[in-house]
Design a protein around this motif. Structure first.
Motif, mmCIF file in Angstrom:
data_model
loop_
_atom_site.group_PDB
_atom_site.id
_atom_site.type_symbol
_atom_site.label_atom_id
_atom_site.label_comp_id
_atom_site.label_asym_id
_atom_site.label_seq_id
_atom_site.Cartn_x
_atom_site.Cartn_y
_atom_site.Cartn_z
ATOM 1 N N ASP A 1 17.659 -20.343 -50.771
ATOM 2 C CA ASP A 1 16.638 -20.429 -49.723
ATOM 3 C C ASP A 1 16.677 -21.803 -49.049
ATOM 4 O OD1 ASP A 1 14.067 -21.035 -48.502
ATOM 5 O OD2 ASP A 1 13.395 -19.144 -49.367
ATOM 6 N N LEU B 1 1.098 -18.524 -54.850
ATOM 7 C CA LEU B 1 1.265 -17.136 -55.265
ATOM 8 C C LEU B 1 0.112 -16.674 -56.154
ATOM 9 C CD1 LEU B 1 3.258 -14.960 -54.743
ATOM 10 C CD2 LEU B 1 4.527 -15.652 -56.745
ATOM 11 N N LEU C 1 2.552 -8.349 -56.497
ATOM 12 C CA LEU C 1 3.031 -9.506 -55.744
ATOM 13 C C LEU C 1 2.884 -10.787 -56.566
ATOM 14 C CD1 LEU C 1 1.643 -8.523 -52.245
ATOM 15 C CD2 LEU C 1 4.016 -8.462 -52.990
ATOM 16 N N GLY D 1 3.707 -3.580 -49.798
ATOM 17 C CA GLY D 1 3.525 -4.826 -49.069
ATOM 18 C C GLY D 1 4.804 -5.647 -49.066
ATOM 19 N N LEU D 2 4.617 -6.976 -48.897
ATOM 20 C CA LEU D 2 5.785 -7.846 -48.763
ATOM 21 C C LEU D 2 6.314 -8.203 -50.152
ATOM 22 C CD1 LEU D 2 7.216 -8.801 -46.326
ATOM 23 C CD2 LEU D 2 5.809 -10.835 -46.279
ATOM 24 N N HIS D 3 6.873 -7.207 -50.841
ATOM 25 C CA HIS D 3 7.383 -7.438 -52.185
ATOM 26 C C HIS D 3 8.803 -7.995 -52.089
ATOM 27 C CE1 HIS D 3 9.962 -3.743 -52.331
ATOM 28 N NE2 HIS D 3 9.228 -3.536 -51.266
ATOM 29 N N ALA D 4 9.423 -8.194 -53.235
ATOM 30 C CA ALA D 4 10.688 -8.932 -53.254
ATOM 31 C C ALA D 4 11.768 -8.296 -52.373
ATOM 32 C CB ALA D 4 11.181 -9.037 -54.694
ATOM 33 N N MET E 1 11.369 -17.576 -50.332
ATOM 34 C CA MET E 1 10.310 -18.185 -51.147
ATOM 35 C C MET E 1 9.000 -18.201 -50.362
ATOM 36 S SD MET E 1 11.327 -19.283 -54.142
ATOM 37 C CE MET E 1 12.624 -20.058 -55.074
ATOM 38 N N GLY E 2 9.110 -18.558 -49.083
ATOM 39 C CA GLY E 2 7.922 -18.590 -48.236
ATOM 40 C C GLY E 2 7.279 -17.215 -48.138
ATOM 41 N N LEU F 1 7.634 -14.627 -50.156
ATOM 42 C CA LEU F 1 7.109 -14.148 -51.436
ATOM 43 C C LEU F 1 5.763 -14.786 -51.749
ATOM 44 C CD1 LEU F 1 10.173 -13.990 -53.839
ATOM 45 C CD2 LEU F 1 8.893 -12.113 -52.838
ATOM 46 N N THR F 2 5.644 -16.100 -51.472
ATOM 47 C CA THR F 2 4.383 -16.758 -51.813
ATOM 48 C C THR F 2 3.283 -16.390 -50.821
ATOM 49 O OG1 THR F 2 5.098 -18.718 -50.614
ATOM 50 C CG2 THR F 2 5.458 -18.710 -52.985
ATOM 51 N N ALA G 1 2.664 -13.383 -50.207
ATOM 52 C CA ALA G 1 2.092 -12.260 -50.969
ATOM 53 C C ALA G 1 1.218 -11.356 -50.105
ATOM 54 C CB ALA G 1 1.331 -12.773 -52.190
ATOM 55 N N ALA G 2 1.744 -10.974 -48.949
ATOM 56 C CA ALA G 2 0.956 -10.116 -48.057
ATOM 57 C C ALA G 2 1.029 -8.668 -48.526
ATOM 58 C CB ALA G 2 1.508 -10.244 -46.641
#
Lengths: 576, 89
Positions: free
Chosen positions: A82, A115, A123, B13-16, B48-49, B51-52, B54-55
């Motif tokens: 990333d 998170l 999530l 949602g916005l999973h991995a 990373m952005g 995932l965090t 977490a939407a």
């Protein structure tokens, strides 16, 4: 005997000796850099670690042939590389004049804080992924760190590995070295480690507190994945009990896996097509895992009821839904069929939510089983049928779509639907200027009324395939409501009237080269499989959960013997 | 610069996996991509952005694109999200 419990994440029972895998303790030194050159060197060291860790992930990935493992490891690689992870860690190095390890800890803390605010359990479980990926970097940065590959014994047969918090990459290695099970101290049921343990069929109990301290090296351990239970140093009775369970689970697993991959052939060499009856997109994966040759029945009214209020009115949503399912059924060399039954409401099936403001005439029907249901409803309110037909026509570009019409009892109904279908395709061609022909999909009729079965000659010229709905056909033929306890015992699919009707429909269709399947419960019942096979049926459409069961039954049968048995059933009884 | 609001309609949602696909899609275009939700703004090219962020399903992401190929990027990202990242419903 010591018993411990953790989170159950997958079935599977195993007995083995404990191997405690101690992960390297990470030491995170804090150093202050004295020059800009030192900063640049530190950033370069981080970049080197990143590349080395990515390479290591690639090696793990190449070793496994499991698609789930590939996907998770590819995702970790993406996280590792990333650009923001590098940028923010470098920024900390420059701002605080500190070493890469120290900067990484701060970046990780920041990421996890964000998170942890998430409300969704799934999530939030991604924090495991972040920890595992950053740990990979630490291991590369720490020169004294040993490689897991060197630390893990090369052969783990009959060994249960106990480990604090394995990453997916470590799990792949543990599985590959032949471990019979795994126990972890941490990790959530939604973590990729858990998902992967399931996918790799590795019996696992997750999140057993203090497992590394409680369990001794080399002691005997029973792992019951189904209950999330562990028994260390079990007594003899316990061992015997679980040895049986383990053997049964192993042979069950091997049989099921082998069975899903084989083609369905009877003992005398007759090939059978096995299709699946499904209600939602998620079932497709189940069906394919069980080795289905396609979808023989998608019940759309349940899709409408469960998933999306107003889906019945929404062509675009329906299109996307059918198209994604059709795509999921595409193989490299061919597209497996997706058989979509048009809206089948009335009788025992309620109407999904719709925006339309209509006084439904079937609310007070005295005899709903003989009322406005199936295609009769659809032709009375063609607006919804048209939405569905248009969506299906559009979706047919993404795969092999077969449209199945419920409750057909006469030729005119089929002719009317054909006309509507033609109309829809003309409209679509004008609107989208694309070539959407009705020849791109197949049209079929459910044979579930005695009228349709008896007049099958009349219907066959208008269809590409038929599917026998045995539930209704048997009920209408015998005039028995199988849900009525007073008479349910007279619901007998072996009644000569039913056998006659089914046999003649199957053989007539086959004579005219029209494919015929049975998608009612009869096909999913091993007791009736010989009967259907004996009638000449070569296509069974069953619930995905029953597929392997039915396949096993079919593979054990002799088609010729079954045919003789059906003939005997049809012989008139001469004695009075 | 384009600004577009899109609702996440896939179940998880916005999973991995979805985040990975979004990063791959955004990464194909040269324009900058910023995604905001719940008072946070992150780089749409950073997994990373995403995932965090977490939407969850139903969240409305606010997407900003800036660069020569912003139109194409916007179309591709909109299609990806509206197609539920290719997931079954």
């Amino acid at each position: 005997m010591l018993s411990l419990t953790g989170t159950a994440i997958a079935d599977g029972v195993t007995i083995g000796k404990v191997h405690r895998l101690i992960q390297d303790e990470l030491s995170v030194p804090h150093m202050t850099l004295t020059s800009e050159t030192a900063q640049k060197q530190e950033i370069q060291r981080l970049e080197n670690a990143r590349q080395a860790a990515a390479q290591q992930l690639d090696q793990h990935r190449q070793r496994s042939d499991n698609p789930a493992a590939h996907e998770v490891l590819a995702m970790h690689r993406q996280m590792l590389l990333d650009p923001d992870l590098l940028a923010s860690t470098s920024a900390v190095i420059q701002r605080e004049n500190c070493n890469a390890e120290w900067a990484l800890v701060q970046v990780q803390t920041h990421l996890l804080e964000q998170l942890n605010a998430a409300e969704d359990d799934y999530l939030r479980a991604r924090s495991d992924d972040i920890e595992h990926v950053i740990r990979l970097l630490h291991e590369q940065l720490q020169s004294s760190a040993t490689n897991l590959e060197d630390r893990l014994p090369t052969r783990l047969q009959d060994i249960i590995v106990v480990v604090a918090d394995p990453s997916p990459a470590e799990l792949v290695l543990i599985k590959q070295r032949g471990a019979s099970g795994m126990v972890t101290e941490r990790g959530s049921a939604y973590s990729h480690t858990a998902i992967l343990a399931r996918g790799l069929n590795l019996p696992t109990v997750l999140a057993v507190p203090e497992a590394l301290a409680m369990l001794q090296e080399d002691e005997l351990l029973i792992l019951d994945g189904h209950h999330g239970a562990l028994f260390a140093e079990p007594d003899e009775a316990m061992q015997r009990h679980y040895q049986q369970k383990t053997a049964a689970y192993q042979s069950h697993l091997e049989n099921q896996q082998a069975l899903a991959k084989t083609t369905c052939i009877t003992r005398d060499g007759v090939k059978i097509r096995l299709l699946a009856n499904i209600e939602q997109a998620a079932d497709i994966e189940l069906a394919l895992e069980a080795g289905a040759d396609g979808i023989g029945l998608l019940r759309t009214e349940l899709l409408f009821l469960q998933h999306h209020a107003g889906l019945m009115d929404d062509e675009q949503q329906q299109y996307e839904c059918y198209a994604s399912m059709a795509r999921a059924l595409r193989r490299q060399d061919k597209a497996l069929p997706l058989t979509v039954r048009t809206l089948d409401v009335g009788s025992d099936k309620p109407l999904p939510q719709t925006e339309a403001d209509i006084e439904w005439p079937f609310k007070d029907e005295p005899n709903p089983a003989l009322g406005l249901r199936g295609i009769r409803f659809s032709l009375r309110y063609p607006q919804w049928l048209k939405i569905q037909l248009r969506a299906l026509l559009r979706a047919s570009r993404h795969g092999r779509i077969r449209i199945l019409l419920p409750m057909i009892s006469m030729r005119e109904e089929l002719a009317n639907v054909r006309r509507l279908l033609h109309e829809c395709s003309m409209e679509l061609q004008l609107e989208t200027e694309t070539d959407l022909s009705i020849n791109d999909l197949e049209l079929g009729a459910m044979i579930e009324t005695p009228a349709a079965a008896l007049a099958i000659h009349d219907l066959l010229p208008l269809v590409d395939f038929i599917a026998i709905g045995s539930n209704d056909l048997v009920q209408y033929t015998l005039a028995i409501d199988r849900k009525n306890d007073n008479i349910a015992r007279w619901y007998q699919p072996r009644h000569p009237a039913v056998v006659n009707l089914l046999s003649s429909v199957i053989s007539t269709a086959q004579q005219q080269n029209i494919s015929v399947s049975v998608c009612g419960e009869l096909a999913s019942d091993p007791d009736y499989v010989p009967l259907l096979l004996g009638m000449g049926l070569r296509e069974f459409s069953v619930h995905p959960g029953r597929l392997l069961n039915i396949k096993q039954k079919l593979c054990s049968l002799n088609a010729v013997t079954c045919t003789d048995e059906v003939k005997a059933l049809l012989q008139p009884t001469v004695q009075r | 610069m384009i600004h577009q609001d899109i609702e996440l309609c896939n179940r998880l949602g916005l999973h991995a996996r979805a985040a990975g696909k979004l990063v791959n899609t955004a990464g194909r275009y040269a324009c900058e991509c910023w995604i905001s939700w719940n008072n946070r703004r992150i780089n749409g090219k950073s997994i990373m952005g995403l995932l965090t962020l977490a939407a969850p399903c139903g969240a409305t992401l606010s997407i900003e694109l800036d660069g020569a190929d912003e139109q194409e990027a916007c179309a591709a990202i909109t299609e990806l999200i509206n197609n539920r990242f290719g997931e079954p419903e």
